[in-house]
Design a protein around this motif. Structure first.
Motif, PDB file in Angstrom:
ATOM      1  N   LEU A  17       0.847  -1.192   0.000  1.00  0.00           N
ATOM      2  CA  LEU A  17       0.000   0.000   0.000  1.00  0.00           C
ATOM      3  C   LEU A  17       0.885   1.246   0.000  1.00  0.00           C
ATOM      4  O   LEU A  17       1.690   1.440   0.896  1.00  0.00           O
ATOM      5  N   THR A  18       0.739   2.059  -1.055  1.00  0.00           N
ATOM      6  CA  THR A  18       1.626   3.193  -1.281  1.00  0.00           C
ATOM      7  C   THR A  18       0.814   4.453  -1.552  1.00  0.00           C
ATOM      8  O   THR A  18      -0.145   4.427  -2.326  1.00  0.00           O
ATOM      9  N   THR A  19       1.198   5.565  -0.940  1.00  0.00           N
ATOM     10  CA  THR A  19       0.533   6.844  -1.185  1.00  0.00           C
ATOM     11  C   THR A  19       0.916   7.361  -2.567  1.00  0.00           C
ATOM     12  O   THR A  19       2.095   7.472  -2.890  1.00  0.00           O
ATOM     13  N   VAL A  20      -0.099   7.670  -3.385  1.00  0.00           N
ATOM     14  CA  VAL A  20       0.140   8.141  -4.752  1.00  0.00           C
ATOM     15  C   VAL A  20      -0.376   9.557  -4.985  1.00  0.00           C
ATOM     16  O   VAL A  20      -0.091  10.162  -6.013  1.00  0.00           O
ATOM     17  N   TYR A  21      -1.150  10.083  -4.034  1.00  0.00           N
ATOM     18  CA  TYR A  21      -1.667  11.443  -4.179  1.00  0.00           C
ATOM     19  C   TYR A  21      -1.958  12.001  -2.794  1.00  0.00           C
ATOM     20  O   TYR A  21      -2.509  11.315  -1.930  1.00  0.00           O
ATOM     21  N   THR A  22      -1.601  13.264  -2.608  1.00  0.00           N
ATOM     22  CA  THR A  22      -1.921  14.004  -1.389  1.00  0.00           C
ATOM     23  C   THR A  22      -2.566  15.320  -1.801  1.00  0.00           C
ATOM     24  O   THR A  22      -2.033  16.034  -2.660  1.00  0.00           O
TER      25      THR A  22
END
Length: 101
Positions: A17-22
């Protein structure tokens, strides 16, 4: 306030699980659609978390299948989108929306 249509993410996600947008500061983002395409003949899974809420969790995606999720989900500054696929290099995910600043 200016509303700008935007591709929030386009890519082949990690198997973790990886953050791709903030969401940027002083901005509200509305997620409008998620397209999940399995480019492999092998079945796999997809997980998408928006602002700590699971949108899909280990959703089965059949080989060579495409899933389209239409929505209107509001996100606020510093909220994130995280994605994950079950088998490396099987999925392409596109997330589209509108940023309002």
């Amino acid at each position: 306030m200016a509303a700008t249509a935007k591709r929030l993410y386009l890519g082949n996600p990690s198997t973790t699980l990886t953050t791709v947008y903030t969401v940027p500061v002083n901005t509200t983002t509305i997620v409008k659609s998620i397209v999940i395409c399995n480019t492999s003949a092998t079945d796999t899974t997809a997980s998408i978390v928006i602002s700590t809420a699971g949108i899909v969790y280990n959703m089965p995606i059949k080989g060579k299948d495409t899933v389209i999720i239409d929505m209107s989900l509001v996100m606020y500054a510093n909220d994130t989108i995280q994605v994950q696929q079950g088998i490396a290099n099987n999925l392409n995910i596109t997330i589209s929306g509108v940023e309002v600043a």
